[in-house]
Every structure is written in structure tokens, then in C-alpha cells.
Design a protein around this motif. Sequence first.
Motif, short mmCIF file in Angstrom:
data_model
loop_
_atom_site.label_atom_id
_atom_site.label_comp_id
_atom_site.label_asym_id
_atom_site.label_seq_id
_atom_site.Cartn_x
_atom_site.Cartn_y
_atom_site.Cartn_z
N VAL A 149 22.12 17.60 56.92
CA VAL A 149 23.37 17.13 56.33
C VAL A 149 23.09 16.43 55.00
O VAL A 149 23.74 16.69 53.99
CB VAL A 149 24.09 16.15 57.29
CG1 VAL A 149 25.27 15.50 56.60
CG2 VAL A 149 24.56 16.89 58.54
N THR B 295 27.30 11.04 54.43
CA THR B 295 26.37 11.29 55.52
C THR B 295 26.74 10.50 56.77
O THR B 295 26.79 11.06 57.87
CB THR B 295 24.94 10.90 55.10
OG1 THR B 295 24.62 11.60 53.91
CG2 THR B 295 23.96 11.24 56.17
N LEU C 86 29.74 11.93 58.44
CA LEU C 86 29.47 13.15 59.20
C LEU C 86 28.59 12.87 60.41
O LEU C 86 28.71 13.53 61.43
CB LEU C 86 28.78 14.18 58.30
CG LEU C 86 29.66 14.78 57.23
CD1 LEU C 86 28.85 15.71 56.35
CD2 LEU C 86 30.80 15.54 57.86
N SER C 87 27.69 11.89 60.29
CA SER C 87 26.73 11.76 61.38
C SER C 87 27.04 10.63 62.32
O SER C 87 26.28 10.38 63.25
CB SER C 87 25.31 11.65 60.82
OG SER C 87 25.29 10.86 59.68
#
Lengths: 494, 269, 351
Positions: free
Chosen positions: C231, C271, C274-275
Motif C-alpha cells: 500500500v 496509508t 487504508l491499513s
Amino acid sequence: MTVGATAIAVVLGVVLGTGVWLVPPRIREICLRVIDAMVAFPGLLLALVVAAVLGAGGSSAVIAIGLSGIPYFARLTANLAAKVSQQEYVSTARLLGVSHGRIAVRHMLPNMAEPLLVLSASTFAATLTAISALSFVGLGVQSPSYDWGKLLNEALPSLLAGRPFQMAGSAALVILTGLGAVLIGDGLAAAANPRGRTATARSAAPSTGPDEAVPASDHLADVRDLWIHAGGEPLVKGISFGIRRGEIVGIVGESGSGKTLTAMSLAQLLPDGLTSTAARMSIGDLDLRRPVAPALMAEAVSLIYQDPGSTFNPALRMGGQLTEVLRTHKGLSAQAARQRVLDALKVVHMTRPEHRMKQHPHELSGGMRQRAMIATALAVEPRLIIADEPTTALDVTVQAEILRELKRVNSEFGASIVFISHDIGVVRALCDRVLVMYHGEIVEEIAAADLAVETVRHPYTKTLLEAAPDIDGPVGGRPGGSGDPEHAKEHSHG
Amino acid sequence: MDEAIAVEVRDLEVGYGWGGNATRILHGITMDVARGRTVGIVGESGSGKSTLAKALVGLVRPTAGSVKVGGVHVSSARGADRRAMRRKVQMIPQDPYSSLDPRRTIGEALAEAVDPRRAKVTAHRDEIVHWLETVRMPADTIDRYPHECSGGQRQRVAIARGLMIRPEVVIADEITSALDVSVQAEILNLLASLRRELDLTMVFISHNLAVIRHVSDEVVVLYHGDIVEQAPAADLYQRPRHEYTRTLLDSVPGAPGFDIRPRPRKDAS
Amino acid sequence: MASLDSTRALGVPPPDPLTGARQRPMRISSAWLRFAVRRLASLLVIFVALLVVSFLIVQLIPGDPAVGIAGANADLADIQRIRAELGLDRPIWERFLDHVGGVLSGDLGTSFMYRQPVSALIVNRLPFTATIAVTGILVVLVISVPLGMLIGVLTRGGRRKWLDVAFGMVTGFLDSIPGYIMASFLVVTFALGIGLVPLFPPAYTPRFGAASFVLPVVAIAIGPICTISRVVRREMAVVLETDYMRTARGWRLPALRRHVRWALPNLLTTTLTLSGLILTGMVGGAIIIESVFALPGLGSGIIKAILDRDYPVIQGMVLVIGMITAIINLLVDVLLGLIDPRTLGGSHVSA
């Protein structure tokens, strides 16, 4: 089993995710909040709860993992659907009277198919892992049935006893199946897309060219026989021009004419994959065909970009960004740099400069950010300012003010300016001299005052002038109505 | 009800949010569009012109006032009535790259306009080809995908789709702002001829005064959600009455009042 | 719509369509206040949901839960005893209030198996799970972000194709190995050692202390490291293409400064957004990993409890694990808010 669980997750997830976009906004928001809260939970925990209720066993493992996959899939589908439903073709279809269900089937699902297939494949892999993990810890398939997880589980004691090979087979199979599923998903997605893949071959090579004797001139910048290539294709075809001290030179042309590339190669900022060669390219005594020390470059050229919305770093405050270049290259202390930027901000008529320094870029209007950009360009006292469509994204009243600032900067501080624009009216108003670019070549070089249909020589310049809708003259006249320019055909039927 | 009036907007207000957070985008807009005429709406960002376009087609619900097209309220109808109502107003969207479904051919996109239920290309092939020719596109475009067409071509297709169901009124929202000037000129010329050929009723929205001028019979100037001036095109450009209209006109490079010579001015704060 | 137009012009990403209607001026303090209120509210909602779910576990057992719980060999007296212990002879709402009251006063019931308060069991096991999960998350972030950035910088603009492909293949392969197989593999290689030096203990024993956590943390972190570094790599490629990075290049800032000071904050927001899910997912991963390494944490505890049909323990642990995830989620959001105040407005789950 894996297929069953994946199917549960995918089908219910997609239905939920698409469905929320067809219900009224209030309900949608509540649904999305609920899905959000559920997504944040480890699916495995949910699976364990289901396993606890239904008891350990194969079918309960399938239901458990399937159910636990739904929120994740629903959320991702909802995100995709959100993006698609904002597209203008969806709202147009709605205006044409297409019903909700048909919009979902005809427009939304096909345009989400690609990521959904990839997702399904990775969900399949994840489900496989999860089910075998459940079996591995003894909550999945019960004896006498077997699956990979269970095999691995029973192999664990032998592994601890130092015989690892019993595990290797089933472990490898689990991994391979997972990998395979992901690859199949990628392949399906590629096949579902009507736009084929375009291969982009890119190369990078140093920019050297045949040398040419240095001509003595009053030019600040001098460019001879500049070529810019992408791979093998020339984008700029051997152009030559000069910029005098204190002059404003306009480069005008439509998209793809190479005007921005020309300016960027002058700033040594060509995008990756593009190469330039020139017989001569210099600003003052700097030879731009070779790498130049950053500090020298920073003092030679300042840039002002098109979209003030994205030129500043959204995560940093204005003050830090604006002073960065002075601190890095002029060796100024933070305090001195700050004072210098404040002065420059006042020069470009920024309101409340001290306050602006503490703000983030998104708190400033487009016009203010463009002023700030001009201020930093001034603060380093460069010899050349390159402005790439600096007013295109601005309202017309703001544009007039920014043009005024640029003109003043030029007349008061004597900086040369290269002004790039597609708008021949703006260029005519601001510049001293204009280069007209078309398909990578300079087709005409003319004093701005002479830019009129009657005086220009090249037919393309004439077309540009005619195509620009004017503000005076008879109302309802047709722009470009006098001829049917040849290049226009290329645009519309190419 | 006056037969000659296609669109009737009365005291239209649109706002978002509640209580202290409420922002009103449009404050009481009143205007008419006569049948067969084109009204240009001009304004800068934040003037509310896009909101007005959305209210005209019923994508945004007014908080007060009314929008009537052909004598029927745009936002009151429900279900099938609403779908029928919607076909009376068509919108040509701004962005040629998101206005056509990338997965469907040009023919399929146009077939959907003719028949929203089945959207079969074969059944309506002649009609589609006729309209493609009307917007000066070759007939073989029918089997192409949007990504095979240039921005100007897509915008022609979008125009065909907006016109082919013969709506009462067409809303064109910044349809040339994503195009190069020479392509923009072609699209403007096309619209100018279609206006005469088809006797169009149109609301043409743009931030560009010069563009508006080439297609409009009448011009409405929006500023922060209010109409500041509304006049026949020739009058407005020759004799702007409102201060803002004058500023706007003088800001266009090449206009008689345009002047960017540095002038003394105080630091505003 | 004017406010929408202006946010776009200001370079703020178009507002989340879910919350698009709620446009508001951004003032830092009030933004944090709203954030705190909203997140506390959602924590409360999650807590209530967990209460209901943990309560329902027993209620939803098909048939007579007491019979199911007591097992096949139980006699009537056993069943009666269990029924009384679970309070199944009383009306459902009364039992639910009891459950809620118990939880709020810290009394999670008594384990069938161990005859101990469930809260004591959880307190004993919590440190193990917390250690693995928190260390794991830190390890993941510390490794994956620089790794992804490095690869992103090295492969920018399509150069070093081979590195790109190799990176994709290696991370893709490691990523598709389920955590428990990775764990077993690590045990084989580093603990038992096929002829190698046994570096780490294969299973938890108090005598080894910290060393026993090394393998579990590695096992749990490898998958997420691969996912998140991919990612980061992709996001880095996006960030490198942005206009403000071009501005930084135009100002001729040195490479390290550009990447760390200009790119990193923007990279971290996307990031982490998304994570966040992947990080909370690691708590789930911990459940399985613990069984491989025989760590006496919450995960192995809940699995044992399910197999034993020890319902009070299951209920308590579901509640606690659920709250841990919710809190990790909250921490990710706070971190995001510190890096970029604009993220305070929306929801962080938007892939």
C-alpha cells in the motif's frame, strides 16, 4: 466449503453495498455507519461467536466465515458504488428516466466489476485461510472429515517432534490455492475491461546534445535546437528561442503543443521518462544541459504552477512551506526567512500575511494561494520566473488581479517572465513577445501588440485568434466562423 | 399559465445544513425562459450557478420557491410521473470524460435515451444514426466506446443524447470549459446552428462571459446566490448596469475596460 | 453547492459522499471537540453492541442451552444447576439487565471450568495478547512504511521494472501464506532447527520471558508488513506524482527532505486510512497465532472456552477483545488527526 463461504460474503456484501445507494440518504447514512462499525471488528472474532453459538463443526465454520466477510465486502462495494454513482453518466441516466434497479444493473455493477472480481478472489483466498485456520485450532471440521487446516493441526505434534515434512504438503497446497485465486481474479479483471492495457515504454537517458558555439547576446535565457522525446517519439521538435532581461515572453498553444514541456525542460524538471537534447540551453552562465547545483538552480528559476489547489503540501502550514526554499538554499535562519517571506507577501498584496503563515493551504482561497506562490517566487530573487498557466484555474476577476501582480513584479523587480497559456487573450494582454506553439514546433514568434487576425502570418495563429470568443463586436457571432481550420478537423475526427 | 414560457423559476432558495451550520446557496432566484430562447447564466465560483442547474433538473430539492417546466413542478412529482417529468428537462454535463459510461458503446448510450427500459441499439439504429449526423458525427461512431473518442466528440454525443428525446428545455452546464479553444469554437458553432434548426430552448451556464455571449439571447448574472443583473445579451454587454457586471466585463483580457497596468492600491486587510 | 465548489477549488478532497451534507468550517479546536464527541459516542455504541452480542451468545444456542452446555453425559441435576447459574429460569429482559449490571460492576461471571471469576482469567491472559498485538503493530509500521517508501522512490516513473516485479512477487507470496502456517514454519526453522541452532523457544514458557514473544510477533507481522508496504509503495508512487512534490522539486529541496518532510505526512494519512483495518485485523490474527505458540493469551483462551462450552468465559472475552479492537481503531484515528487535521471530519474506513 470455501466457495460457499465466499459466495455468502460476496453476494450479500454486494447486494448490501449497492443497495445502500438506492435508498434515501438518511437511511443510507445510518446503514453505512453500522457497516463501518462492523467492519472495524476482526472477522475472526465474529466467526468465533458464531462457532460458539452453533458449536464447532464444518457447516458452522462456513456460515461463520461467510457472515464475518459480509461487512467488509459491503463496505468496499459501498465505496465503489459511491464513486460510480457520482459519475455524470449515472445522474444523466436518472434524468433520462431509467429506474433505480436498471441503473444498478446497467451502469453501476459493470463499472464496479473489475475491482469486485479482484476483491472476490482475494476474499476467496482469505476465506480459505480463515476456514483452515478455524479447523486448525479445532473449531472447524470435526473428525472423521478432513480439510487442510485439520491436517495441519494433526501434523503439529509430529512437527514439534521434529518431523516437519508431514506438514509441508498441505501447507503448500493452502498457499498455492490462495495465490491461484488471487491470480485468477487479476486475470478476470483484466479481461472484463474493454480498454486494453496500454504498454508504456519509458527510458531515461542523460541530456546531452551536439555542442554549439556560445553566441554572445543580451539574452538571459537562450535555447537552441531543443528536442524532447518520450521513448522514440518527439514531443518538441528542435525549437529555438531566447528571453531578454526584463522581458515577458508568452508561450501559447493548445493541449499537446509542448509548451509546458519546453518550460519544464528549461527548469530542469522534465517528468520521468522524457529526455531532452539541445545544442544550447542556458540561463545566464548556467549550462542547463548538465546537472546544475540545486542552490544555483533555485536562484536562477522560480516556478508558478497552474492549479493553486494542489501546488502546496496539504499537510504542512503555509509558513513552513514558504520559508523552506530560503532556509535550504539561502542559508537564512528561520526568523530571517520568515521576515523575508512576510515582506514578499505584502508585496503581492496578501491580506493578513502573519495569519496566513499559520494556516494550512486548504484554508486559503485559490487567488490567495497563487499570490503566495508568486511571493515565494519573488523571495528568492530569481533571474527568471516561469509561470505555467497560473490563472487558468482562477475566476476571471481574480485572474485580472494576478496578471496585474505579475506585471508589477516584472516592472518593479526586473525579473524576466515566461508565461505559458492556452488563452491568447491573456497572453496578448500581459506579454511583450509571444511564441505560438503547435505540435511541438514554434510556428510563429511575434510581438504581442501585433497579435491580430490581420497581422499574423501563420494560419494556426489565425485559427487560434478566431476561435477565441470575443467580448466586443456583434452579439451572436460565430467564433471561428470565417473559416474551417484544418487542424480543427484533426481534433474532432482524429 | 403562459404557453410561451418553458421554464418558470419563482423565489427559488436552496440551502444545506440545519441551524447554525446552515448555508444558503441561492437566495430567491426568479427568472423565466421563453420557449425557443436561450438564457445564459454567468457567474464565478461560489455564485451558485451549478446549484441552479441542479435545481432546474430536479437533482437538488429547493428549500423554498418553485421550479416549473412546461407548467409542472420539477420536484413534486413521484415515481413514474417523476420519470416522465424528468424527460422534459435534459442536462448536458460539464465533464466529457465522466458523462458517458465507459463500459457502453456510443450507440448503447444513445439507445438508453430513446428507450430507458430496454435500451436496444438495433431497434433504434436509424434514429441514433440520424442524431449522430445532426451533431456532425460519422455514423460508424455508433459502435465505438467513449475512450475511442476525443473530448470534443464525446461532448457532441452528450449533446445528441440531451436533444434526441426532444425535451422542453436543455441545461448546458459549463459544457465547453474542459475543451481546447478551437474545439470549444466548434461546439459553440454547432450549438448555434442547432438552436436555429431545432428551435431549442436552452439554459447555458458558464463562467466565461465571452462564451455566453455567443449562444445566448438573454443573460443572467449571478453573484453569491443572487441575480444581480438580467438583460438581453446585446444590452448587457453594451451597457452593463450593475457594478459587478462591469467588473466582470472589465476583467476579460481584450475587453475595452481591461487594464492590468499596476495601479496604486492599499493593502486590504 | 457553492461550498462544495469552493472546497474543490481549495484543494480539499471532495467530501466523503456519506457525510457530504455536513459541510462545516474547520476550526482546529472545535474540530477536535466534535471528533472527541463523535468517537466517544461510537465507542459507546460499540460497547452496547458488544453487550448485546455477548448476551445473545447463550440465548441463541439451538434447543435448551443448559442441555447443550451440560453435554451428553449430564444428569438432570447438572442441567438444573447450569440453568440456575445462567439464570435461564427468569424472563429475558431481567437476564439482560443482570448481564449489563454485572459487566458494568466488573463482574463477568464465573467460569464453569475453572471455578474462577472470569475477570481474573482475563486479567491474567490480557498481557500476552496485548504484548503480541501492540508489538506486532509497531513492528509492522516501523518496517513497512520505510520499506514501501524506498521501493516507491526506487521504482518511480517506471524505472527499475525488475525491482517492482520482484517486490510484488515476494510480498504477494509471503502475503498469501496464512499466519498459522507461517508460525509453524518459523517454529520449524528457528525453534526446532533442522540442524540449525535453536534460537527461540518453540512455545511459551515463563523461563524464556521476552524471547518467547519473538516468533509470535514475527509470525503475526509478516503478512501485514507485506500488505501495508505494498500500500505504501503504491501511495508513494501517487504522492511522487502530485503537484506539491513538483513544487518541492522546483524549489530544489534535497531528496531526503522532500521525501521525509513533504511526502511522509501525506503518505501516512492515506496509508493509515487504508491499513487501519489491517491493523485491527491483527488482533484477530493474534487469536490464532497464540494457539500455535501455546501462549496463554485471550485468543487461545477463547478457543479453549468454545471447545469447553465455557460460556461465561466466552462472553467476557468477546467483550474484552471487541473493546480492544475498538480502542486500536480510535488510536489510529487520533494519530491520523494529529498528522492531518482534515481527517477529523470524516470516517477513516474508506478504501
